[in-house]
Motif scaffolding. Structure first.
Motif, PDB file in Angstrom:
ATOM      1  N   PHE A  30       0.812  -1.212   0.000  1.00  0.00           N
ATOM      2  CA  PHE A  30       0.000   0.000   0.000  1.00  0.00           C
ATOM      3  C   PHE A  30       0.850   1.268   0.000  1.00  0.00           C
ATOM      4  CE2 PHE A  30      -3.092  -3.082   1.569  1.00  0.00           C
ATOM      5  CZ  PHE A  30      -4.181  -2.765   0.783  1.00  0.00           C
ATOM      6  N   GLY A  31       2.136   1.151   0.355  1.00  0.00           N
ATOM      7  CA  GLY A  31       2.994   2.323   0.401  1.00  0.00           C
ATOM      8  C   GLY A  31       2.615   3.287   1.513  1.00  0.00           C
ATOM      9  N   LYS A  32       2.015   2.743   2.582  1.00  0.00           N
ATOM     10  CA  LYS A  32       1.539   3.577   3.689  1.00  0.00           C
ATOM     11  C   LYS A  32       1.963   2.973   5.018  1.00  0.00           C
ATOM     12  CE  LYS A  32      -2.621   4.788   1.128  1.00  0.00           C
ATOM     13  NZ  LYS A  32      -4.083   4.677   1.107  1.00  0.00           N
ATOM     14  N   LEU A  33       2.284   3.852   5.957  1.00  0.00           N
ATOM     15  CA  LEU A  33       2.670   3.414   7.287  1.00  0.00           C
ATOM     16  C   LEU A  33       1.854   4.194   8.306  1.00  0.00           C
ATOM     17  CD1 LEU A  33       4.934   1.699   8.861  1.00  0.00           C
ATOM     18  CD2 LEU A  33       5.927   3.947   9.243  1.00  0.00           C
ATOM     19  N   PHE A  63      11.992   1.122   7.435  1.00  0.00           N
ATOM     20  CA  PHE A  63      12.554   2.346   8.009  1.00  0.00           C
ATOM     21  C   PHE A  63      13.393   3.112   6.987  1.00  0.00           C
ATOM     22  CE2 PHE A  63      12.076   0.092  12.266  1.00  0.00           C
ATOM     23  CZ  PHE A  63      10.857   0.695  12.524  1.00  0.00           C
ATOM     24  N   ASP A  64      14.098   2.410   6.121  1.00  0.00           N
ATOM     25  CA  ASP A  64      14.849   3.069   5.045  1.00  0.00           C
ATOM     26  C   ASP A  64      13.908   3.816   4.109  1.00  0.00           C
ATOM     27  OD1 ASP A  64      17.237   2.067   6.043  1.00  0.00           O
ATOM     28  OD2 ASP A  64      17.369   0.428   4.571  1.00  0.00           O
ATOM     29  N   GLN A  65      12.770   3.197   3.785  1.00  0.00           N
ATOM     30  CA  GLN A  65      11.817   3.854   2.888  1.00  0.00           C
ATOM     31  C   GLN A  65      11.151   5.059   3.541  1.00  0.00           C
ATOM     32  OE1 GLN A  65       9.165   1.318   0.707  1.00  0.00           O
ATOM     33  NE2 GLN A  65      10.836   0.116  -0.129  1.00  0.00           N
ATOM     34  N   ILE A  66      11.002   5.038   4.847  1.00  0.00           N
ATOM     35  CA  ILE A  66      10.494   6.225   5.553  1.00  0.00           C
ATOM     36  C   ILE A  66      11.492   7.362   5.393  1.00  0.00           C
ATOM     37  CG2 ILE A  66       9.987   7.236   7.814  1.00  0.00           C
ATOM     38  CD1 ILE A  66       9.027   4.412   8.654  1.00  0.00           C
ATOM     39  N   GLN A  67      12.765   7.063   5.635  1.00  0.00           N
ATOM     40  CA  GLN A  67      13.800   8.091   5.564  1.00  0.00           C
ATOM     41  C   GLN A  67      13.944   8.683   4.174  1.00  0.00           C
ATOM     42  OE1 GLN A  67      17.245   6.061   7.168  1.00  0.00           O
ATOM     43  NE2 GLN A  67      16.853   6.910   9.209  1.00  0.00           N
ATOM     44  N   THR A  68      13.709   7.888   3.150  1.00  0.00           N
ATOM     45  CA  THR A  68      13.855   8.383   1.777  1.00  0.00           C
ATOM     46  C   THR A  68      12.556   8.931   1.204  1.00  0.00           C
ATOM     47  OG1 THR A  68      13.469   6.180   0.839  1.00  0.00           O
ATOM     48  CG2 THR A  68      15.776   6.812   1.298  1.00  0.00           C
ATOM     49  N   LYS A  72       4.345   6.704   2.509  1.00  0.00           N
ATOM     50  CA  LYS A  72       3.469   7.772   2.966  1.00  0.00           C
ATOM     51  C   LYS A  72       3.065   7.467   4.411  1.00  0.00           C
ATOM     52  CE  LYS A  72      -0.890  10.019   1.975  1.00  0.00           C
ATOM     53  NZ  LYS A  72      -2.098  10.004   1.130  1.00  0.00           N
ATOM     54  N   LEU A  73       3.265   8.445   5.293  1.00  0.00           N
ATOM     55  CA  LEU A  73       2.851   8.287   6.675  1.00  0.00           C
ATOM     56  C   LEU A  73       1.399   8.751   6.780  1.00  0.00           C
ATOM     57  CD1 LEU A  73       6.011   9.710   8.453  1.00  0.00           C
ATOM     58  CD2 LEU A  73       5.477   7.336   7.894  1.00  0.00           C
ATOM     59  N   ILE A  74       0.538   7.876   7.318  1.00  0.00           N
ATOM     60  CA  ILE A  74      -0.894   8.212   7.390  1.00  0.00           C
ATOM     61  C   ILE A  74      -1.339   8.294   8.844  1.00  0.00           C
ATOM     62  CG2 ILE A  74      -1.454   7.231   5.138  1.00  0.00           C
ATOM     63  CD1 ILE A  74      -2.530   4.774   6.666  1.00  0.00           C
ATOM     64  N   ASP A  75      -2.329   9.156   9.076  1.00  0.00           N
ATOM     65  CA  ASP A  75      -2.955   9.290  10.398  1.00  0.00           C
ATOM     66  C   ASP A  75      -1.972   9.650  11.502  1.00  0.00           C
ATOM     67  OD1 ASP A  75      -5.403   8.636   9.221  1.00  0.00           O
ATOM     68  OD2 ASP A  75      -5.139   6.508   9.653  1.00  0.00           O
ATOM     69  N   TRP A  76      -0.960  10.455  11.198  1.00  0.00           N
ATOM     70  CA  TRP A  76       0.004  10.851  12.226  1.00  0.00           C
ATOM     71  C   TRP A  76      -0.468  12.071  12.887  1.00  0.00           C
ATOM     72  CZ3 TRP A  76       4.468   8.282  13.762  1.00  0.00           C
ATOM     73  CH2 TRP A  76       4.736   7.092  13.064  1.00  0.00           C
TER      74      TRP A  76
END
Length: 76
Positions: A30-33, A63-68, A72-76
């Motif tokens: 989904f490309g979402k965290l 975690f590498d994909q978050i940094q780069t 997509k970060l959702i509901d933060w």
């Protein structure tokens, strides 16, 4: 957020209740965290749970994909 993406966590602190690969696969698909995803993954890594090297690599990939910015970060 799509209904396919929703799920519940029984406990983010018990390795026996988690399945790393399906969680990582879903995040990547989904490309979402979500904050719950993050809590689960960090708890597995930092709470001394016995995880395999393959599972650790999968988590590090997230975690590498978050940094780069690839996730997509959702509901933060």
């Amino acid at each position: 957020m799509s209904s396919d993406y929703r799920y519940s966590y029984n406990s983010v602190y018990s390795q026996s209740e988690t399945a790393i690969k399906p969680v990582v696969d879903r995040i990547l698909r989904f490309g979402k965290l979500s904050p719950q995803d993050h809590a689960l993954l960090t708890s597995v890594v930092f709470n001394g749970n016995d995880i395999s090297e393959a599972e650790r690599r999968q988590i590090n990939r997230i975690f590498d994909q978050i940094q780069t910015g690839q996730l997509k970060l959702i509901d933060w």
